[in-house]
Design a protein around this motif. Structure first.
Motif, PDB file in Angstrom:
ATOM      1  N   LEU A   1       8.915  -9.230   2.904  1.00  0.00           N
ATOM      2  CA  LEU A   1       8.945  -9.883   1.500  1.00  0.00           C
ATOM      3  C   LEU A   1       8.545  -8.639   0.386  1.00  0.00           C
ATOM      4  N   VAL A   2       7.409  -7.914   0.635  1.00  0.00           N
ATOM      5  CA  VAL A   2       7.054  -7.041   0.131  1.00  0.00           C
ATOM      6  C   VAL A   2       7.934  -5.820  -0.321  1.00  0.00           C
ATOM      7  N   GLY A   3       8.856  -5.663   0.839  1.00  0.00           N
ATOM      8  CA  GLY A   3       9.827  -4.626   0.773  1.00  0.00           C
ATOM      9  C   GLY A   3      11.003  -5.136  -0.296  1.00  0.00           C
ATOM     10  N   ALA A   4      11.490  -6.404   0.069  1.00  0.00           N
ATOM     11  CA  ALA A   4      12.428  -7.050  -0.930  1.00  0.00           C
ATOM     12  C   ALA A   4      12.089  -7.143  -2.172  1.00  0.00           C
ATOM     13  N   VAL A   5      10.910  -7.385  -2.585  1.00  0.00           N
ATOM     14  CA  VAL A   5      10.672  -7.463  -3.939  1.00  0.00           C
ATOM     15  C   VAL A   5      10.763  -5.946  -4.615  1.00  0.00           C
ATOM     16  N   ASP A   6      10.258  -4.951  -3.791  1.00  0.00           N
ATOM     17  CA  ASP A   6      10.071  -3.620  -4.342  1.00  0.00           C
ATOM     18  C   ASP A   6      11.600  -2.961  -4.571  1.00  0.00           C
ATOM     19  N   ASP A   7      12.501  -3.585  -3.429  1.00  0.00           N
ATOM     20  CA  ASP A   7      13.822  -3.148  -3.657  1.00  0.00           C
ATOM     21  C   ASP A   7      14.513  -3.277  -4.900  1.00  0.00           C
ATOM     22  N   ILE A   8      14.063  -4.548  -5.349  1.00  0.00           N
ATOM     23  CA  ILE A   8      14.744  -5.131  -6.685  1.00  0.00           C
ATOM     24  C   ILE A   8      13.867  -4.702  -7.843  1.00  0.00           C
ATOM     25  N   ARG A   9      12.643  -4.797  -7.664  1.00  0.00           N
ATOM     26  CA  ARG A   9      11.737  -4.424  -9.009  1.00  0.00           C
ATOM     27  C   ARG A   9      10.736  -3.697  -8.194  1.00  0.00           C
ATOM     28  N   PRO A  10      10.637  -2.267  -8.491  1.00  0.00           N
ATOM     29  CA  PRO A  10       9.543  -1.630  -7.935  1.00  0.00           C
ATOM     30  C   PRO A  10       8.115  -2.184  -8.098  1.00  0.00           C
ATOM     31  N   LEU A  11       7.339  -2.350  -7.004  1.00  0.00           N
ATOM     32  CA  LEU A  11       6.003  -2.760  -7.197  1.00  0.00           C
ATOM     33  C   LEU A  11       4.901  -1.530  -7.410  1.00  0.00           C
ATOM     34  N   PRO A  12       4.049  -1.762  -8.205  1.00  0.00           N
ATOM     35  CA  PRO A  12       2.924  -0.771  -8.380  1.00  0.00           C
ATOM     36  C   PRO A  12       2.239  -0.247  -7.258  1.00  0.00           C
ATOM     37  N   ALA A  13       2.012   1.021  -7.048  1.00  0.00           N
ATOM     38  CA  ALA A  13       1.372   1.455  -5.669  1.00  0.00           C
ATOM     39  C   ALA A  13       0.176   0.775  -5.047  1.00  0.00           C
ATOM     40  N   VAL A  14      -0.906   0.362  -5.915  1.00  0.00           N
ATOM     41  CA  VAL A  14      -1.936  -0.263  -5.415  1.00  0.00           C
ATOM     42  C   VAL A  14      -1.799  -1.508  -4.683  1.00  0.00           C
ATOM     43  N   PRO A  15      -1.191  -2.511  -5.588  1.00  0.00           N
ATOM     44  CA  PRO A  15      -0.919  -3.794  -4.827  1.00  0.00           C
ATOM     45  C   PRO A  15      -0.141  -3.718  -3.479  1.00  0.00           C
ATOM     46  N   ARG A  16       0.766  -2.570  -3.694  1.00  0.00           N
ATOM     47  CA  ARG A  16       1.691  -2.559  -2.209  1.00  0.00           C
ATOM     48  C   ARG A  16       1.095  -1.905  -1.344  1.00  0.00           C
ATOM     49  N   LEU A  17       0.079  -1.052  -1.643  1.00  0.00           N
ATOM     50  CA  LEU A  17      -0.893  -0.481  -0.372  1.00  0.00           C
ATOM     51  C   LEU A  17      -1.677  -1.465  -0.034  1.00  0.00           C
ATOM     52  N   LEU A  18      -2.310  -2.404  -0.811  1.00  0.00           N
ATOM     53  CA  LEU A  18      -3.205  -3.361  -0.180  1.00  0.00           C
ATOM     54  C   LEU A  18      -2.634  -4.325   0.786  1.00  0.00           C
ATOM     55  N   LEU A  19      -1.314  -4.635   0.463  1.00  0.00           N
ATOM     56  CA  LEU A  19      -0.697  -5.534   1.347  1.00  0.00           C
ATOM     57  C   LEU A  19      -0.453  -4.914   2.655  1.00  0.00           C
ATOM     58  N   GLN A  20       0.161  -3.632   2.599  1.00  0.00           N
ATOM     59  CA  GLN A  20       0.228  -2.920   3.813  1.00  0.00           C
ATOM     60  C   GLN A  20      -1.062  -2.973   4.644  1.00  0.00           C
ATOM     61  N   VAL A  21      -2.372  -2.575   3.849  1.00  0.00           N
ATOM     62  CA  VAL A  21      -3.376  -2.412   4.813  1.00  0.00           C
ATOM     63  C   VAL A  21      -3.698  -3.812   5.405  1.00  0.00           C
ATOM     64  N   ALA A  22      -3.529  -4.916   4.509  1.00  0.00           N
ATOM     65  CA  ALA A  22      -3.659  -6.269   5.216  1.00  0.00           C
ATOM     66  C   ALA A  22      -2.879  -6.442   6.428  1.00  0.00           C
ATOM     67  N   ALA A  23      -1.697  -6.280   6.492  1.00  0.00           N
ATOM     68  CA  ALA A  23      -0.702  -6.374   7.520  1.00  0.00           C
ATOM     69  C   ALA A  23      -1.181  -5.714   8.778  1.00  0.00           C
ATOM     70  N   VAL A  24      -1.370  -4.381   8.460  1.00  0.00           N
ATOM     71  CA  VAL A  24      -1.560  -3.459   9.653  1.00  0.00           C
ATOM     72  C   VAL A  24      -2.990  -4.031  10.296  1.00  0.00           C
ATOM     73  N   ALA A  25      -3.825  -4.229   9.419  1.00  0.00           N
ATOM     74  CA  ALA A  25      -5.299  -4.695   9.894  1.00  0.00           C
ATOM     75  C   ALA A  25      -5.330  -5.958  10.707  1.00  0.00           C
ATOM     76  N   ALA A  26      -4.056  -6.752  10.432  1.00  0.00           N
ATOM     77  CA  ALA A  26      -4.044  -8.042  11.281  1.00  0.00           C
ATOM     78  C   ALA A  26      -3.609  -7.817  12.608  1.00  0.00           C
TER      79      ALA A  26
END
Length: 342
Positions: free
Chosen positions: A94-119
């Motif tokens: 879902l993060v990638g789908a949004v980013d493909d259409i309208r690039p996300l800022p680096a910090v929120p994108r990174l935080l969501l990745q950290v949360a996914a990997v940590a889980a």
């Protein structure tokens, strides 16, 4: 009676073929929407020259998770780790789908990745380092490494067929290991479905590509493969888990360090990866992906050797040979091709 290993092999083959077909069918169904809403337009840093739809990763990741989930639902394979990685993969998709259409800022994108990997790391409960290392320290290191792996898979998905050339050998190897390592079978099942899904995607992405994965595919694929490699390392096969993705690891990491040394903004798009230099230096996309695929077969053979002879001298030697082989290919990519005389 049919041997259990043969039954597992037959099931894996059927899963791979079925997932490939499902992935291809989903792509055919989704492609009109992707052409309309998810065109990747070329720019100065692109490897493609005409607007090309992206988002094929929806079909690849969807087929992978659907088939793996259905199989686990009807068997006694433990699904706890899979449920966590599936949920985290959907979130990253879902993060990638949004980013493909309208690039996300680096910090929120990174935080969501950290949360996914940590889980995924917490759910996996795998120990890779010696028991003397505190669990919290090990998990922090694994989260850091996992986030880097997710991003490097995304960074390296910039050329026709290159993700297929990298991930098909890796996933096929992990799937095959499930025949020998019962504890690895949940991850091996997902590896088989992801391998099949990528094979179903491959005809659409062959040079010149008619469809790209997009971040909706590369981010969750990085997470899924990182989880498989973590599970493989947890069986004691750390050297094999490092050898399998070694080309991607070295290309992306060396490129990052060089960009940091030059003071560049490393979160911005660029064309300085070795595989990108190769296309500038006269290699065709098919040639680059072919070289990467051939190298990955050699790395998989070295990984197999470390499983057959698990002594530490053999593992160190295979890692050294693998690093040399990758270094030679990176050097080859960085040099302009000699033009044949007219």
């Amino acid at each position: 009676m049919v041997p259990l290993e043969l039954l597992v092999s037959m099931a894996a083959s059927g899963i791979l073929i079925g997932t490939a077909v499902l992935s291809a069918v989903l792509i055919v169904l989704l492609k009109p929407l992707l052409v309309r809403y998810a065109l990747a337009r070329p720019n100065a840093r692109s490897s493609h020259r005409v607007p090309t739809p992206q988002g094929g990763g929806i079909a690849v990741v969807g087929a992978c998770l659907l088939v793996a989930g259905a199989f686990m639902w009807n068997t006694d394979l433990p699904a706890n780790g899979f449920l966590a990685v599936a949920a985290a993969s959907v979130m990253l998709a879902l993060v990638g789908a949004v980013d493909d259409i309208r690039p996300l800022p680096a910090v929120p994108r990174l935080l969501l990745q950290v949360a996914a990997v940590a889980a995924v790391v917490v759910a996996s409960r795998v120990r890779v380092l010696p028991d003397a290392v505190p669990l919290a320290v090990e998990q922090a290191l694994l989260v850091f490494g996992g986030v880097w792996f997710v991003n490097l898979v995304n960074f390296m998905d910039g050329l026709d067929w290159i993700t297929v050339a990298e991930m098909v050998p890796v996933t096929a190897f992990v799937a095959a290991c499930g025949l020998l390592l019962p504890d690895l079978r949940p991850a091996a099942l997902v590896a088989a479905t992801l391998c099949g899904a990528l094979l179903g995607f491959a005809p659409f992405n062959k040079p010149v590509a008619k469809l790209f994965l997009g971040d909706v595919g590369s981010l969750p694929i990085g997470l899924l493969v990182g989880w498989m490699l973590l599970e493989l390392a947890g069986t004691g096969a750390l050297a094999a888990a490092l050898l399998l993705p070694l080309y991607h690891l070295m290309d992306a990491t060396i490129t990052l360090l060089k960009r940091l040394a030059r003071g560049e903004k490393v979160w911005e798009a660029h064309r300085s990866h070795f595989y990108q230099q190769a296309t500038t230096n006269g290699f065709t996309p098919l040639s680059v992906s072919g070289h990467v695929f051939g190298l990955n077969l050699l790395l998989a053979a070295l990984a197999a050797i470390t499983l057959i002879w698990p002594s530490w001298p053999v593992q160190v030697a295979c890692l050294g040979i693998g690093a040399v082989l990758v270094g030679l290919l990176l050097s080859h990519f960085a040099k302009p091709r000699l033009k044949s005389p007219a």
